[in-house]
Design a protein around this motif. Structure first.
Motif, PDB file in Angstrom:
ATOM      1  N   LEU A 199      34.381 -11.257  55.899  1.00 29.83           N
ATOM      2  CA  LEU A 199      34.054 -11.312  57.327  1.00 29.83           C
ATOM      3  C   LEU A 199      35.306 -11.268  58.195  1.00 29.83           C
ATOM      4  N   TRP A 200      36.381 -11.922  57.738  1.00 26.04           N
ATOM      5  CA  TRP A 200      37.608 -11.899  58.531  1.00 26.04           C
ATOM      6  C   TRP A 200      38.236 -10.504  58.572  1.00 26.04           C
ATOM      7  N   ILE A 215      36.141 -10.770  74.700  1.00 29.08           N
ATOM      8  CA  ILE A 215      35.292 -11.949  74.520  1.00 29.08           C
ATOM      9  C   ILE A 215      35.826 -13.167  75.283  1.00 29.08           C
ATOM     10  N   SER A 216      37.119 -13.163  75.610  1.00 27.61           N
ATOM     11  CA  SER A 216      37.650 -14.277  76.397  1.00 27.61           C
ATOM     12  C   SER A 216      37.246 -14.138  77.863  1.00 27.61           C
ATOM     13  N   VAL A 217      37.228 -12.909  78.347  1.00 23.45           N
ATOM     14  CA  VAL A 217      36.790 -12.668  79.731  1.00 23.45           C
ATOM     15  C   VAL A 217      35.280 -12.850  79.856  1.00 23.45           C
ATOM     16  N   GLY A 218      34.560 -12.368  78.844  1.00 20.65           N
ATOM     17  CA  GLY A 218      33.100 -12.461  78.878  1.00 20.65           C
ATOM     18  C   GLY A 218      32.564 -13.676  78.162  1.00 20.65           C
ATOM     19  N   SER A 219      33.311 -14.757  78.196  1.00 24.16           N
ATOM     20  CA  SER A 219      32.918 -15.959  77.458  1.00 24.16           C
ATOM     21  C   SER A 219      31.591 -16.538  77.935  1.00 24.16           C
ATOM     22  N   PRO A 281      34.092 -17.019  61.521  1.00 23.32           N
ATOM     23  CA  PRO A 281      33.902 -15.572  61.669  1.00 23.32           C
ATOM     24  C   PRO A 281      32.494 -15.196  62.110  1.00 23.32           C
ATOM     25  N   ALA A 282      31.477 -15.960  61.686  1.00 25.76           N
ATOM     26  CA  ALA A 282      30.109 -15.677  62.120  1.00 25.76           C
ATOM     27  C   ALA A 282      29.954 -15.918  63.618  1.00 25.76           C
ATOM     28  N   VAL A 283      30.612 -16.970  64.131  1.00 29.61           N
ATOM     29  CA  VAL A 283      30.593 -17.236  65.575  1.00 29.61           C
ATOM     30  C   VAL A 283      31.235 -16.074  66.331  1.00 29.61           C
ATOM     31  N   LEU A 284      32.344 -15.583  65.816  1.00 30.92           N
ATOM     32  CA  LEU A 284      33.026 -14.453  66.458  1.00 30.92           C
ATOM     33  C   LEU A 284      32.155 -13.201  66.439  1.00 30.92           C
TER      34      LEU A 284
END
Length: 339
Positions: A199-200, A215-219, A281-284
């Protein structure tokens, strides 16, 4: 979509590896059976009560980190946000509570199953009655993780759910029947490594896909928001995971197979950390899915329906990573199911 021959070959190779490791580990079962002070039941079910801290940590973590856990975490982050992705920390707390309250005393008593205390106190009839909900729980949990595998293989390889589930089940049963818990524990090591590494490897490729936002901007899309209207439901789920995660035979099987009571407690605490780490990794993947412009992908639309949300992980692998990486991710998901 045509059947993906290369993908099927990669899965076959992975399954043969797992089967080989399981069969090799079965030799330890044969060796343990020759020891006069260990019963056959303890050898098959509890690996002769000889599981150390390293193998024990892997197999205890694999108790919860399966296909349903990995797929479900990604789905929860995509659907309701990280706030509603409760299984990682919920099961981690259940392992800590179980280790603190039950692991040492159960191991010291030398029980074979988690139902033995009830049978000793209330008799065989009550023990048999309590076996029924335990059996149902194991069946439903097995169905969930096998269903996760079927969904992934259908999306990526375009093969039948039934075929993939039957083959996976047959392989798992084969090495378990031959080697008992020894085979299960040693294959868990391979499977957890495959899950984590696989997954990584996939995450960076999915993150850098042109259709995925920052993903940091669209958190806000994947962190979730607190709504007090559902506060009762949130706490209900949390308590279900924490305390409902304790009375499982697969957990107590690992506890009772430990070399000592102190090992039994340590494995519970170490696996709690492992559950959280393995979920990252699943969260990401869930965050990536939540910030993806799916209309611009070959999939063509956002997976918003109930049946599509559960496919978030395989969809990310299929449409946001290169073909070679898809197979690595597919191996990771297959490993999650086999654990």
């Amino acid at each position: 979509m045509a059947v993906n021959v290369l993908g099927i070959v990669s899965i076959v190779v992975f399954y043969l590896l797992i089967l080989a490791v399981g069969m090799i580990a079965a030799r330890k079962t044969s060796s343990a059976q020759r020891q006069e002070d260990v019963s056959e039941t303890e050898t098959i079910m509890l690996a002769g009560r000889n599981i150390g801290w390293l193998i024990g940590t892997f197999t205890m973590t694999a108790t919860w980190v399966g296909g349903g856990y990995i797929n479900g975490t990604a789905e929860a982050v995509f659907d309701g946000g990280l706030l509603w992705a409760q299984p990682p920390w919920g099961y981690a707390l259940s392992l800590i509570v179980g280790g603190f309250l039950f692991a040492r005393i159960m191991r010291d008593k030398g029980y074979i199953t988690m139902l033995d205390p009830f049978q000793d106190k209330y008799g065989a009839r009550i023990g048999g009655l309590m076996y029924i909900p335990a059996l149902c729980g194991e069946i439903f949990w097995s169905a969930a993780i096998l269903g996760a595998l079927g969904s992934c293989l259908r999306v990526i390889l375009d093969i039948s759910d039934v075929m993939s589930i039957v083959i996976s089940t047959a392989i798992a049963i084969a090495y378990t029947l031959v080697g008992g818990l020894y085979s299960v524990a040693y294959t868990d090591v391979i499977q957890l490594i495959c899950i984590f590494v696989g997954l990584w490897i996939c995450v960076p490729f999915a993150l850098t896909n042109e259709n995925v936002g920052n993903i940091s901007v669209g958190s806000a899309d994947w962190l979730g928001t607190w709504d007090k209207t559902y506060a009762g439901q949130w706490f209900d789920f949390a308590l279900l995971l924490i305390f409902g995660g304790i009375p499982w035979q697969v957990y107590f099987q690992r506890v009772l197979s430990s070399k000592s009571s102190s090992y039994a407690q340590f494995l519970s605490y170490a696996a709690a950390v492992g559950c959280v780490v393995m979920a990252i990794p699943a969260v990401l993947v869930g965050a990536i899915a939540a910030t993806t412009d799916w209309d611009k992908t070959n999939y063509g639309h956002s997976p918003d329906t109930k049946d599509e949300k559960k496919l978030v992980l395989p969809l990310v692998l299929q449409y946001l990573t290169p073909p070679a990486i898809q197979f690595i991710g597919l191996g990771a998901v297959s490993a999650a199911v086999m654990s």
